[in-house]
Design a protein around this motif. Structure first.
Motif, PDB file in Angstrom:
ATOM      1  N   GLU A  63       0.707  -1.336  -0.063  1.00  0.00           N
ATOM      2  CA  GLU A  63       0.025   0.001  -0.129  1.00  0.00           C
ATOM      3  C   GLU A  63       0.714   1.219   0.011  1.00  0.00           C
ATOM      4  OE1 GLU A  63      -3.123   0.185  -0.367  1.00  0.00           O
ATOM      5  OE2 GLU A  63      -4.047  -1.559   0.145  1.00  0.00           O
ATOM      6  N   GLY A  64       2.126   1.070   0.176  1.00  0.00           N
ATOM      7  CA  GLY A  64       3.135   2.372   0.138  1.00  0.00           C
ATOM      8  C   GLY A  64       4.512   1.871  -0.354  1.00  0.00           C
ATOM      9  N   VAL A  65       5.246   3.043  -0.752  1.00  0.00           N
ATOM     10  CA  VAL A  65       6.558   2.936  -1.302  1.00  0.00           C
ATOM     11  C   VAL A  65       7.333   4.285  -1.037  1.00  0.00           C
ATOM     12  CG1 VAL A  65       6.084   3.606  -3.522  1.00  0.00           C
ATOM     13  CG2 VAL A  65       7.962   1.992  -3.338  1.00  0.00           C
ATOM     14  N   ALA A  66       8.554   3.618  -0.529  1.00  0.00           N
ATOM     15  CA  ALA A  66       9.742   4.796  -0.754  1.00  0.00           C
ATOM     16  C   ALA A  66      10.709   4.434  -1.486  1.00  0.00           C
ATOM     17  CB  ALA A  66      10.218   4.866   1.056  1.00  0.00           C
ATOM     18  N   LEU A  67      10.825   5.059  -2.567  1.00  0.00           N
ATOM     19  CA  LEU A  67      12.024   4.620  -3.546  1.00  0.00           C
ATOM     20  C   LEU A  67      13.124   5.732  -3.260  1.00  0.00           C
ATOM     21  CD1 LEU A  67      11.038   3.385  -6.744  1.00  0.00           C
ATOM     22  CD2 LEU A  67      12.787   5.404  -7.036  1.00  0.00           C
ATOM     23  N   TRP A  68      14.208   5.140  -3.476  1.00  0.00           N
ATOM     24  CA  TRP A  68      15.437   5.987  -3.077  1.00  0.00           C
ATOM     25  C   TRP A  68      16.597   5.678  -3.711  1.00  0.00           C
ATOM     26  CZ3 TRP A  68      19.319   3.514  -0.372  1.00  0.00           C
ATOM     27  CH2 TRP A  68      18.893   2.258   0.322  1.00  0.00           C
ATOM     28  N   PHE A  69      17.798   6.654  -3.917  1.00  0.00           N
ATOM     29  CA  PHE A  69      18.976   6.242  -4.170  1.00  0.00           C
ATOM     30  C   PHE A  69      20.178   6.994  -3.220  1.00  0.00           C
ATOM     31  CE2 PHE A  69      16.983   9.314  -6.652  1.00  0.00           C
ATOM     32  CZ  PHE A  69      17.928  10.466  -6.746  1.00  0.00           C
ATOM     33  N   ARG A  70      21.338   6.474  -3.285  1.00  0.00           N
ATOM     34  CA  ARG A  70      22.675   7.173  -2.601  1.00  0.00           C
ATOM     35  C   ARG A  70      22.955   8.531  -3.429  1.00  0.00           C
ATOM     36  NH1 ARG A  70      25.861   3.663   0.905  1.00  0.00           N
ATOM     37  NH2 ARG A  70      27.582   5.091   0.032  1.00  0.00           N
ATOM     38  N   THR A  71      23.424   9.460  -2.906  1.00  0.00           N
ATOM     39  CA  THR A  71      23.870  10.527  -3.254  1.00  0.00           C
ATOM     40  C   THR A  71      25.204  10.860  -2.239  1.00  0.00           C
ATOM     41  OG1 THR A  71      22.776  12.194  -1.993  1.00  0.00           O
ATOM     42  CG2 THR A  71      21.878  11.787  -4.319  1.00  0.00           C
ATOM     43  N   TYR A  72      25.773  12.013  -2.682  1.00  0.00           N
ATOM     44  CA  TYR A  72      27.039  12.154  -1.976  1.00  0.00           C
ATOM     45  C   TYR A  72      27.160  13.699  -1.543  1.00  0.00           C
ATOM     46  CZ  TYR A  72      32.068  12.313  -0.129  1.00  0.00           C
ATOM     47  OH  TYR A  72      32.912  12.493   0.340  1.00  0.00           O
ATOM     48  N   SER A  73      27.499  14.014  -0.350  1.00  0.00           N
ATOM     49  CA  SER A  73      27.694  15.254   0.119  1.00  0.00           C
ATOM     50  C   SER A  73      29.142  15.739   0.311  1.00  0.00           C
ATOM     51  CB  SER A  73      26.941  15.590   1.360  1.00  0.00           C
ATOM     52  OG  SER A  73      27.209  16.915   1.794  1.00  0.00           O
ATOM     53  N   THR A  74      29.576  16.644  -0.504  1.00  0.00           N
ATOM     54  CA  THR A  74      30.909  17.107  -0.252  1.00  0.00           C
ATOM     55  C   THR A  74      31.244  17.767   0.852  1.00  0.00           C
ATOM     56  OG1 THR A  74      30.557  18.939  -1.931  1.00  0.00           O
ATOM     57  CG2 THR A  74      31.530  17.023  -2.895  1.00  0.00           C
ATOM     58  N   TRP A  75      30.288  18.579   1.391  1.00  0.00           N
ATOM     59  CA  TRP A  75      30.070  19.252   2.622  1.00  0.00           C
ATOM     60  C   TRP A  75      30.600  18.217   3.678  1.00  0.00           C
ATOM     61  CZ3 TRP A  75      26.706  24.100   2.340  1.00  0.00           C
ATOM     62  CH2 TRP A  75      27.008  24.938   1.315  1.00  0.00           C
ATOM     63  N   THR A  76      29.751  17.491   3.886  1.00  0.00           N
ATOM     64  CA  THR A  76      29.829  16.305   4.950  1.00  0.00           C
ATOM     65  C   THR A  76      30.812  15.353   4.689  1.00  0.00           C
ATOM     66  OG1 THR A  76      28.125  14.864   4.274  1.00  0.00           O
ATOM     67  CG2 THR A  76      27.326  16.639   5.493  1.00  0.00           C
ATOM     68  N   GLY A  77      31.325  15.070   3.369  1.00  0.00           N
ATOM     69  CA  GLY A  77      32.232  14.049   3.196  1.00  0.00           C
ATOM     70  C   GLY A  77      31.756  12.599   3.498  1.00  0.00           C
ATOM     71  N   ARG A  78      30.298  12.611   3.380  1.00  0.00           N
ATOM     72  CA  ARG A  78      29.623  11.258   3.672  1.00  0.00           C
ATOM     73  C   ARG A  78      28.405  11.145   2.591  1.00  0.00           C
ATOM     74  NH1 ARG A  78      27.772  12.117   9.492  1.00  0.00           N
ATOM     75  NH2 ARG A  78      26.814  10.162   9.230  1.00  0.00           N
ATOM     76  N   PRO A  79      28.115   9.931   2.357  1.00  0.00           N
ATOM     77  CA  PRO A  79      26.804   9.469   1.510  1.00  0.00           C
ATOM     78  C   PRO A  79      25.678  10.266   2.132  1.00  0.00           C
ATOM     79  CG  PRO A  79      27.507   7.682   2.717  1.00  0.00           C
ATOM     80  CD  PRO A  79      28.568   8.691   2.746  1.00  0.00           C
ATOM     81  N   SER A  80      24.612  10.385   1.294  1.00  0.00           N
ATOM     82  CA  SER A  80      23.287  10.795   1.619  1.00  0.00           C
ATOM     83  C   SER A  80      22.359   9.887   1.044  1.00  0.00           C
ATOM     84  CB  SER A  80      23.024  12.504   1.210  1.00  0.00           C
ATOM     85  OG  SER A  80      23.866  13.123   1.872  1.00  0.00           O
ATOM     86  N   LEU A  81      21.125  10.034   1.530  1.00  0.00           N
ATOM     87  CA  LEU A  81      20.085   9.153   0.932  1.00  0.00           C
ATOM     88  C   LEU A  81      19.217  10.164   0.093  1.00  0.00           C
ATOM     89  CD1 LEU A  81      18.927   6.095   3.029  1.00  0.00           C
ATOM     90  CD2 LEU A  81      20.712   6.397   1.325  1.00  0.00           C
ATOM     91  N   TYR A  82      18.723   9.977  -0.995  1.00  0.00           N
ATOM     92  CA  TYR A  82      17.661  10.863  -1.778  1.00  0.00           C
ATOM     93  C   TYR A  82      16.522  10.242  -2.017  1.00  0.00           C
ATOM     94  CZ  TYR A  82      15.395  14.435  -4.451  1.00  0.00           C
ATOM     95  OH  TYR A  82      14.690  15.357  -5.032  1.00  0.00           O
ATOM     96  N   LEU A  83      15.437  10.663  -1.300  1.00  0.00           N
ATOM     97  CA  LEU A  83      13.923   9.989  -1.414  1.00  0.00           C
ATOM     98  C   LEU A  83      13.244  10.613  -2.576  1.00  0.00           C
ATOM     99  CD1 LEU A  83      11.655   8.362  -0.261  1.00  0.00           C
ATOM    100  CD2 LEU A  83      11.153  10.369   1.361  1.00  0.00           C
ATOM    101  N   GLU A  84      13.307   9.889  -3.808  1.00  0.00           N
ATOM    102  CA  GLU A  84      12.729  10.192  -4.939  1.00  0.00           C
ATOM    103  C   GLU A  84      11.175  10.262  -4.880  1.00  0.00           C
ATOM    104  OE1 GLU A  84      12.045  11.349  -8.727  1.00  0.00           O
ATOM    105  OE2 GLU A  84      14.010  11.468  -7.659  1.00  0.00           O
TER     106      GLU A  84
END
Length: 160
Positions: A63-84
């Motif tokens: 009944e629901g979906v969260a579709l996402w992928f990884r991105t990267y933040s140069t400011w944090t120096g760590r990956p981020s998740l992007y919720l599409e």
């Protein structure tokens, strides 16, 4: 009512496509969906899959979906998740499925040492903005979404 959140499985593709179509209708773009069962299957389960999803099942039905992928933040120096996309069927709204999907995504972000989760909200979607504020999310003031697509993308790529 039994609510369960889990990672997407190949058998969920039809339900996910139905939710994507329902999201397009909700977002006033009913004819915009170009995704197919085959393209979703390849994107989510192909050998180099870079897109992921969690689904909300209520009494065994997606009944629901969260579709996402990884991105990267140069400011944090760590990956981020992007919720599409985050979408819960109209029949399942108010069940806690949306919050449960975001909780699962937050847990995934922590497991992957992500600094944050980012997403975009349509400016007219006050219901979503209220929901996101309620869970502690904040609008990224000063940033505007930009997009390159269609003929402009073809031209820049030297194909048009």
């Amino acid at each position: 009512m039994t609510l369960a959140i889990r990672r997407v499985e190949p058998g969920d593709v039809v339900a996910i496509l139905d939710l994507i179509v329902a999201l397009a209708v909700y977002e006033r773009e009913p004819d915009a969906v170009r995704a197919t069962e085959a393209s979703l299957h390849a994107t989510l389960f192909g050998p180099a899959a870079e897109v992921f999803a969690h689904v909300a099942e209520i009494d065994g039905r997606v009944e629901g979906v969260a579709l996402w992928f990884r991105t990267y933040s140069t400011w944090t120096g760590r990956p981020s998740l992007y919720l599409e996309d985050l979408f819960v069927s109209e029949a399942a709204r108010g069940t806690g499925a949306g919050k449960a999907l975001l909780t699962a995504l937050a847990q995934e972000a922590k497991r992957q040492d992500c600094a944050r989760i980012d997403w975009a909200v349509l400016d007219w979607n006050d219901t979503a903005k209220t929901f996101y504020s309620h869970i502690g999310a904040k609008r990224s003031a000063g940033w505007e979404p930009w997009r390159l697509e269609g003929e402009a993308l073809d031209r820049l790529a030297g194909e048009g």
